[in-house]
Design a protein around this motif. Structure first.
Motif, short mmCIF file in Angstrom:
data_model
loop_
_atom_site.label_atom_id
_atom_site.label_comp_id
_atom_site.label_asym_id
_atom_site.label_seq_id
_atom_site.Cartn_x
_atom_site.Cartn_y
_atom_site.Cartn_z
N LEU A 19 0.83 -1.20 0.00
CA LEU A 19 0.00 0.00 0.00
C LEU A 19 0.87 1.25 0.00
N GLU A 44 -6.90 1.35 3.75
CA GLU A 44 -7.20 0.63 2.51
C GLU A 44 -8.48 1.13 1.86
N TRP A 85 -7.79 4.73 0.49
CA TRP A 85 -6.91 4.80 -0.68
C TRP A 85 -7.56 4.17 -1.91
N GLU A 86 -8.30 3.10 -1.72
CA GLU A 86 -8.99 2.44 -2.83
C GLU A 86 -9.91 3.42 -3.55
N ARG A 87 -10.49 4.35 -2.82
CA ARG A 87 -11.42 5.32 -3.40
C ARG A 87 -10.75 6.63 -3.78
N LYS A 106 -7.44 7.11 -4.75
CA LYS A 106 -6.49 7.01 -5.86
C LYS A 106 -7.14 7.28 -7.22
#
Length: 300
Positions: A167, A195, A198-200, A202
């Motif tokens: 990550l 998580e 960052w998943e949303r 990025k």
């Protein structure tokens, strides 16, 4: 090219320790960001830079400049819409309390660091920064972190957890140099939340709307830096005289200023996602009423 060495407040000694302590007190925060820790690897530059920037940093004008940058980031984040990470992350009540505190801390710090770094970068490029007001003539704000501000804590930059290492690598590659931003190391104390965030976050960072918002934040920061009350006595010539690695210092400063709008907008997005956090003025600053000689004793 390897990242420049960082110096933390715990490692610092001598003049570096003094300057980092004064910066933390004057910026009213519980810790310092990666830009400052990188500058701290160049002792003579750090001392000269703080000598030039310190008087501005304690003024109401500097605080207001950071507030303006933060408000602009909040408006941009609102236009981009809610992220959904806060609802998606599985966190207990205590964990949510501490995540909120970490978000507030960086939401307050990052706009300050953007204006600060813009001023340093412009001065090192021989642009005139600051007005010619007599020192001490501008209103100043109280020093020291607010009592309710969360302590700045973070996981190691090279964690044992392979998931976090991956990550961190992805975050670093996305946001760019000079080093992994401290807020992501801080939020990694709650890996599930980081998580989900960052998943949303990025994909949003790759949009044209995001890029335009960051460009506007950078323009605003530079405009406000130029209007700080006191002249910033830094220049290419002074940097050369210090006999430091001038090229590396310039590079780190340029990289940091370019990246900070991304971090400011990212934190505004995460704060807005929570819903009930104060977005524009997370830690209002009171006017300083204590005489200078008392303040000088407090800084020692």
């Amino acid at each position: 090219m390897a990242n420049p060495r960082q110096v933390s407040e715990h490692e610092a000694q001598g003049e570096v320790e003094r300057v980092l302590h004064e910066m933390r007190q004057t910026l009213r925060v519980t810790g310092l960001d990666v830009t400052v820790r990188t500058w701290a690897g160049f002792e003579r530059f750090l001392v000269a830079m703080w000598e030039a920037m310190g008087p501005n940093t304690e003024t109401r004008a500097f605080e207001a400049a950071a507030d303006e940058v933060r408000a602009q980031a909040v408006e941009a984040a609102e236009r981009l819409g809610r992220l959904g990470a806060w609802e998606a992350a599985v966190l207990g009540d205590s964990q949510r309390y501490h995540v909120r505190g970490a978000l507030e801390l960086y939401h307050y710090l990052n706009p300050k660091m953007l204006v600060f770094t813009s001023a340093v970068k412009l001065a090192l490029q021989d642009e005139h920064v600051g007005a010619l007001q007599p020192l001490g003539s501008a209103e100043r704000v109280e020093r020291g972190a607010p009592a309710r501000m969360m302590a700045m804590e973070a996981v190691d930059e090279r964690p044992d957890d392979a998931r976090l290492r991956g990550l961190f690598k992805d975050i670093q590659e996305t946001v760019g140099p000079p080093a992994l931003p401290g807020e992501f190391r801080g939020l990694a104390l709650w890996p599930g939340y980081l998580e989900a965030a960052w998943e949303r976050l990025k994909p949003r960072m790759r949009t044209e709307e995001w890029a335009r918002a960051c460009d506007t934040l950078l323009e605003t920061s530079r405009r406000l830096a130029r209007r700080l009350p006191y002249e910033v006595a830094l220049s290419k010539e002074r940097l050369e005289v210090l006999r430091e690695d001038a090229e590396l210092i310039q590079r780190v400063t340029v990289q940091s200023e370019w990246r900070l709008p991304v971090l400011v907008l990212g934190m505004a997005t995460l704060v807005g996602d929570v819903g009930d956090l104060e977005r524009r003025l997370p830690f209002p600053a009171e006017a300083r009423l204590v005489p200078d000689f008392v303040v000088a004793e407090e800084l020692r």
